[in-house]
Design a protein around this motif. Structure first.
Motif, PDB file in Angstrom:
ATOM      1  N   MET A 201       4.325  18.713  -1.763  1.00 52.56           N
ATOM      2  CA  MET A 201       5.182  19.331  -2.768  1.00 52.56           C
ATOM      3  C   MET A 201       4.586  20.648  -3.235  1.00 52.56           C
ATOM      4  O   MET A 201       5.260  21.585  -3.597  1.00 52.56           O
ATOM      5  CB  MET A 201       5.360  18.392  -3.945  1.00 52.56           C
ATOM      6  CG  MET A 201       4.085  18.079  -4.698  1.00 52.56           C
ATOM      7  SD  MET A 201       4.385  16.763  -5.882  1.00 52.56           S
ATOM      8  CE  MET A 201       2.777  16.060  -6.000  1.00 52.56           C
ATOM      9  N   PHE A 202       3.230  20.716  -3.153  1.00 50.15           N
ATOM     10  CA  PHE A 202       2.574  21.941  -3.582  1.00 50.15           C
ATOM     11  C   PHE A 202       2.878  23.070  -2.615  1.00 50.15           C
ATOM     12  O   PHE A 202       3.126  24.197  -3.011  1.00 50.15           O
ATOM     13  CB  PHE A 202       1.072  21.680  -3.644  1.00 50.15           C
ATOM     14  CG  PHE A 202       0.287  22.918  -3.947  1.00 50.15           C
ATOM     15  CD1 PHE A 202       0.447  23.542  -5.166  1.00 50.15           C
ATOM     16  CD2 PHE A 202      -0.566  23.440  -3.009  1.00 50.15           C
ATOM     17  CE1 PHE A 202      -0.256  24.680  -5.449  1.00 50.15           C
ATOM     18  CE2 PHE A 202      -1.273  24.579  -3.284  1.00 50.15           C
ATOM     19  CZ  PHE A 202      -1.119  25.201  -4.507  1.00 50.15           C
TER      20      PHE A 202
ATOM     21  N   ASP B 285       5.479  23.386  -0.868  1.00 49.96           N
ATOM     22  CA  ASP B 285       6.884  23.780  -1.038  1.00 49.96           C
ATOM     23  C   ASP B 285       7.025  24.976  -1.955  1.00 49.96           C
ATOM     24  O   ASP B 285       7.877  25.821  -1.781  1.00 49.96           O
ATOM     25  CB  ASP B 285       7.706  22.627  -1.644  1.00 49.96           C
ATOM     26  CG  ASP B 285       7.837  21.488  -0.664  1.00 49.96           C
ATOM     27  OD1 ASP B 285       7.524  21.724   0.518  1.00 49.96           O
ATOM     28  OD2 ASP B 285       8.230  20.392  -1.069  1.00 49.96           O
ATOM     29  N   LEU B 286       6.143  24.988  -2.941  1.00 43.80           N
ATOM     30  CA  LEU B 286       6.211  26.041  -3.949  1.00 43.80           C
ATOM     31  C   LEU B 286       6.151  27.416  -3.305  1.00 43.80           C
ATOM     32  O   LEU B 286       6.803  28.358  -3.729  1.00 43.80           O
ATOM     33  CB  LEU B 286       5.041  25.861  -4.921  1.00 43.80           C
ATOM     34  CG  LEU B 286       5.006  26.837  -6.095  1.00 43.80           C
ATOM     35  CD1 LEU B 286       6.121  26.522  -7.062  1.00 43.80           C
ATOM     36  CD2 LEU B 286       3.665  26.745  -6.790  1.00 43.80           C
ATOM     37  N   PHE B 287       5.327  27.527  -2.267  1.00 41.85           N
ATOM     38  CA  PHE B 287       5.135  28.841  -1.656  1.00 41.85           C
ATOM     39  C   PHE B 287       6.212  29.157  -0.620  1.00 41.85           C
ATOM     40  O   PHE B 287       6.484  30.310  -0.349  1.00 41.85           O
ATOM     41  CB  PHE B 287       3.759  28.916  -1.015  1.00 41.85           C
ATOM     42  CG  PHE B 287       2.673  28.854  -2.047  1.00 41.85           C
ATOM     43  CD1 PHE B 287       1.933  27.702  -2.209  1.00 41.85           C
ATOM     44  CD2 PHE B 287       2.456  29.929  -2.884  1.00 41.85           C
ATOM     45  CE1 PHE B 287       0.956  27.639  -3.175  1.00 41.85           C
ATOM     46  CE2 PHE B 287       1.476  29.865  -3.851  1.00 41.85           C
ATOM     47  CZ  PHE B 287       0.722  28.716  -3.991  1.00 41.85           C
TER      48      PHE B 287
ATOM     49  N   LYS C 213       9.359  28.224  -0.856  1.00 41.53           N
ATOM     50  CA  LYS C 213      10.655  28.450  -1.485  1.00 41.53           C
ATOM     51  C   LYS C 213      10.888  29.937  -1.738  1.00 41.53           C
ATOM     52  O   LYS C 213      10.053  30.605  -2.295  1.00 41.53           O
ATOM     53  CB  LYS C 213      10.730  27.726  -2.831  1.00 41.53           C
ATOM     54  CG  LYS C 213      11.287  26.317  -2.718  1.00 41.53           C
ATOM     55  CD  LYS C 213      11.315  25.678  -4.089  1.00 41.53           C
ATOM     56  CE  LYS C 213      11.178  24.171  -3.961  1.00 41.53           C
ATOM     57  NZ  LYS C 213      10.791  23.534  -5.186  1.00 41.53           N
TER      58      LYS C 213
ATOM     59  N   ARG D 168      12.882  32.181  -3.925  1.00 43.07           N
ATOM     60  CA  ARG D 168      13.759  32.171  -5.086  1.00 43.07           C
ATOM     61  C   ARG D 168      14.291  33.568  -5.334  1.00 43.07           C
ATOM     62  O   ARG D 168      13.573  34.531  -5.270  1.00 43.07           O
ATOM     63  CB  ARG D 168      12.984  31.686  -6.303  1.00 43.07           C
ATOM     64  CG  ARG D 168      12.620  30.240  -6.166  1.00 43.07           C
ATOM     65  CD  ARG D 168      11.836  29.751  -7.359  1.00 43.07           C
ATOM     66  NE  ARG D 168      11.507  28.359  -7.144  1.00 43.07           N
ATOM     67  CZ  ARG D 168      12.358  27.372  -7.376  1.00 43.07           C
ATOM     68  NH1 ARG D 168      13.545  27.621  -7.855  1.00 43.07           N
ATOM     69  NH2 ARG D 168      11.995  26.135  -7.149  1.00 43.07           N
TER      70      ARG D 168
ATOM     71  N   TYR E  12      15.475  35.347  -8.125  1.00 45.73           N
ATOM     72  CA  TYR E  12      15.717  35.517  -9.549  1.00 45.73           C
ATOM     73  C   TYR E  12      15.963  36.984  -9.874  1.00 45.73           C
ATOM     74  O   TYR E  12      16.589  37.328 -10.840  1.00 45.73           O
ATOM     75  CB  TYR E  12      14.532  35.012 -10.351  1.00 45.73           C
ATOM     76  CG  TYR E  12      14.389  33.516 -10.265  1.00 45.73           C
ATOM     77  CD1 TYR E  12      13.149  32.930 -10.205  1.00 45.73           C
ATOM     78  CD2 TYR E  12      15.513  32.695 -10.230  1.00 45.73           C
ATOM     79  CE1 TYR E  12      13.008  31.566 -10.127  1.00 45.73           C
ATOM     80  CE2 TYR E  12      15.383  31.326 -10.148  1.00 45.73           C
ATOM     81  CZ  TYR E  12      14.127  30.764 -10.099  1.00 45.73           C
ATOM     82  OH  TYR E  12      13.989  29.419 -10.030  1.00 45.73           O
TER      83      TYR E  12
END
Lengths: 292, 314
Positions: A1-2, A4-6, A8, A10, A12
């Motif tokens: 899951m960690f 995934d953070l990178f 993704k 996004r 914004y």
């Protein structure tokens, strides 16, 4: 899951295809000083960098006027002009508020950043504009400051920041809070590379901005009478149920309590900053000689 | 029995009914086991309806529960040989932040956390977990010490925010928070943060510039309290419930926004129902993170932290 953070991506913030119009000046013929009530010619006021000729009241400056007051004519090169805020929390009415402030100020966001020179000495500078959402710090403000710091690192030049902000931008929630970390983490790199950061707090510098980059200067300066503080006066009065002194959270109050290096009159701002830049350049060259 | 929150009323009522029936059958010769079993089945349904679908405002209430375990409760369950260290060496010792050294499964670590009181007397002593500048400066001193002696840093976050007061402003609340943000970025030892209750704005972030940040399922992390947001946005503090929903402040929200690395599950109904069990949930995440992070080089640790904060929101 960690991880995934990178991975993704996004979205914004987006970059528009067209640039917005340059700032339109507000052209009243006469201006009244809010402190001493003197009425003066706006042209006269402008000539004095918007400082009242009678009582020294420092009017708020637009970011463009600020840049013109400290940066050599023709040397300013703006960075990240077209970075635009999104609405990451789907906050009601946020887009409308942004659009209205963009229209009003001719700015895309509450800060202008860029390369420039002061008496020929190169710097990277950031200037916040309180007309835009009270210059509150959202993702784009934080990102532009971070990128400006990274430009200063690349160019190996000093970073100068004129702050004026109500704090974090409510409409971007915790993402605004994280911009405090983002800007401070970038300043740590500047610190490590021994490049100077000069922070000038102008009216008002409060909340999350005062509790992050604005307080982290190698030199912390302020304009006279500027309101600077962490918590709002009303909140403190409610909390401690006690009248606060009239000068509470002014630049002078902070100077007295050891929180500032100096309070600088606007008319002496450029010369003081330039002197510091010269000293850094001189010791930098000397450092080079010593090590060679 | 723990203090119950308003939204837990159906659970409490059913539980009372069951207890009543059980008491009743004890001294009488009536068999109500079928009814009791039926009600217990119903209780489970109601519990899962309520606890598995908590709304933001309900999570806020759990995060603020008077009996919610504090930093010192978790320290007791997670670490051994904890020695608390005091003082910022400039001005004073702030009881709203506790810090010290301990072993975590044989590995020396530095632990720092906000500390609320567990009753009124303690709350006065600890200023309701709202630190002054000396609290943040103590935390920074202990983190520098950790960095110097190569000890991983673990922070537990639980504050309504940095204290808004005259003395705090005079002593540089802004600078104290800002300094922590900058210096925490420089450390070459691994740092792990966990929001265990309320993560209130800059006062929480000042312990939050870490390699990996987790939140307990019913904790919150926000730029401003729901009451504060409601007062500013709608000029009405009673709109706090609406603000809690709009502002996206719960653990699942923050994970979705990419601000934290993970959510740590909670005991059903909230950590206060079983501290020991909750500490075990935390322990399993902490162990995994420690194992991963201690594999990284000093440079990797620092770069990872920088990259992470660099990207937030973009």
């Amino acid at each position: 899951m960690f991880k995934d953070l990178f991975s993704k991506k996004r979205k914004y913030a987006t970059i528009p295809s067209e640039r917005t119009q340059p700032t339109k000046m507000n052209d009243g013929v006469m201006t009244k000083c809010p402190t001493c009530k003197t009425i003066m010619y706006s042209r006269e006021l402008k000539k004095h960098d918007y400082v009242c000729t009678k009582c020294d009241h420092h009017f708020r400056l637009t970011a463009r006027d600020r840049i013109n007051s400290v940066i050599d004519v023709g040397s300013f090169e703006e960075l990240d002009v077209s970075l635009l805020s999104g609405n990451p929390l789907d906050f009601p009415d946020y887009e409308d508020k942004l659009a209205s402030d963009q229209q009003k100020t001719g700015l895309n966001e509450a800060i202008i950043t860029g390369r420039g020179q002061m008496e020929g000495l190169p710097v990277v500078i950031g200037v916040m504009d309180p007309r835009f959402r009270m210059a509150s710090m959202g993702t784009v403000v934080g990102e532009k400051i971070k990128r400006a710091i990274e430009t200063a690192l690349e160019d190996r030049v000093p970073f100068i920041m004129f702050s004026a902000s109500g704090g974090a931008r409510m409409q971007e929630g915790v993402l605004s809070l994280m911009q405090m970390a983002k800007t401070s983490v970038a300043l740590q790199r500047l610190d490590e590379e021994q490049l100077p950061f000069i922070s000038i707090m102008t009216h008002p510098t409060t909340g999350g901005v005062s509790a992050s980059f604005a307080s982290l200067g190698d030199y912390n300066f302020a304009e006279p009478r500027a309101l600077i503080g962490f918590a709002g006066r009303r909140i403190i009065e409610q909390t401690i149920r006690e009248e606060l002194p009239e000068d509470f959270q002014t630049a002078e109050f902070l100077l007295e309590h050891g929180q500032l290096d100096k309070v600088i009159h606007r008319s002496e701002m450029k010369s003081t900053l330039t002197t510091i830049l010269k000293m850094h350049q001189a010791s930098h060259q000397r450092g080079g000689e010593l090590s060679s | 029995m723990t203090h119950k929150l308003p939204f837990e009323k159906p659970v409490v009522e059913l539980q009372n009914k069951i207890d009543e029936l059980k008491n009743f059958t004890q001294d009488k010769d009536i068999n109500l086991e079928e009814e009791i079993a039926h009600l217990e089945g119903r209780l489970q349904q109601v519990e899962s309806q309520i606890y598995d679908n908590l709304k933001p405002w309900e999570r806020v209430q759990i995060a603020r529960h008077a009996e919610r375990p504090t930093t010192l409760d978790y320290i007791e369950h997670l670490f051994t040989d904890f020695i608390e260290l005091h003082g910022d060496r400039y001005y004073g010792d702030d009881d709203a932040i506790v810090g010290g050294i301990a072993f975590y499964k044989g590995q020396p670590v530095t632990i720092i956390g906000h500390q609320r009181g567990r009753n009124t007397k303690e709350n006065i002593q600890r200023n309701f977990g709202m630190p002054h500048p000396e609290g943040y400066r103590k935390a920074l001193r202990l983190m520098h010490q950790a960095n110097k002696f190569n000890r991983p840093i673990i922070t537990l976050i639980d504050t309504k925010g940095a204290f808004p007061g005259k003395a705090a402003e005079e002593r540089g609340q802004s600078e104290a928070i800002a300094r922590n943000l900058l210096e925490m970025a420089s450390f070459t030892v691994p740092s792990i943060g966990i929001v265990i209750g309320e993560g209130g704005s800059g006062g929480a972030l000042a312990l939050g510039v870490v390699n990996r940040m987790f939140m307990l399922e019913n904790s919150t992390y926000s730029v401003i309290s729901p009451e504060g947001a409601a007062a500013i946005l709608w000029k009405d503090a009673t709109q706090a419930q609406r603000a809690a929903e709009t502002m996206k402040i719960t653990a699942p929200d923050l994970y979705e926004l990419g601000v934290i690395e993970g959510v740590i599950r909670e005991v059903r109904g909230g950590a206060h129902h079983n501290v020991k069990q909750q500490a075990e949930y935390i322990d399993s995440v902490l162990k995994q993170q420690m194992d991963e992070l201690t594999q990284l080089s000093k440079e990797e640790i620092r770069n990872q932290r920088y990259e992470k904060f660099s990207k937030i929101g973009m």
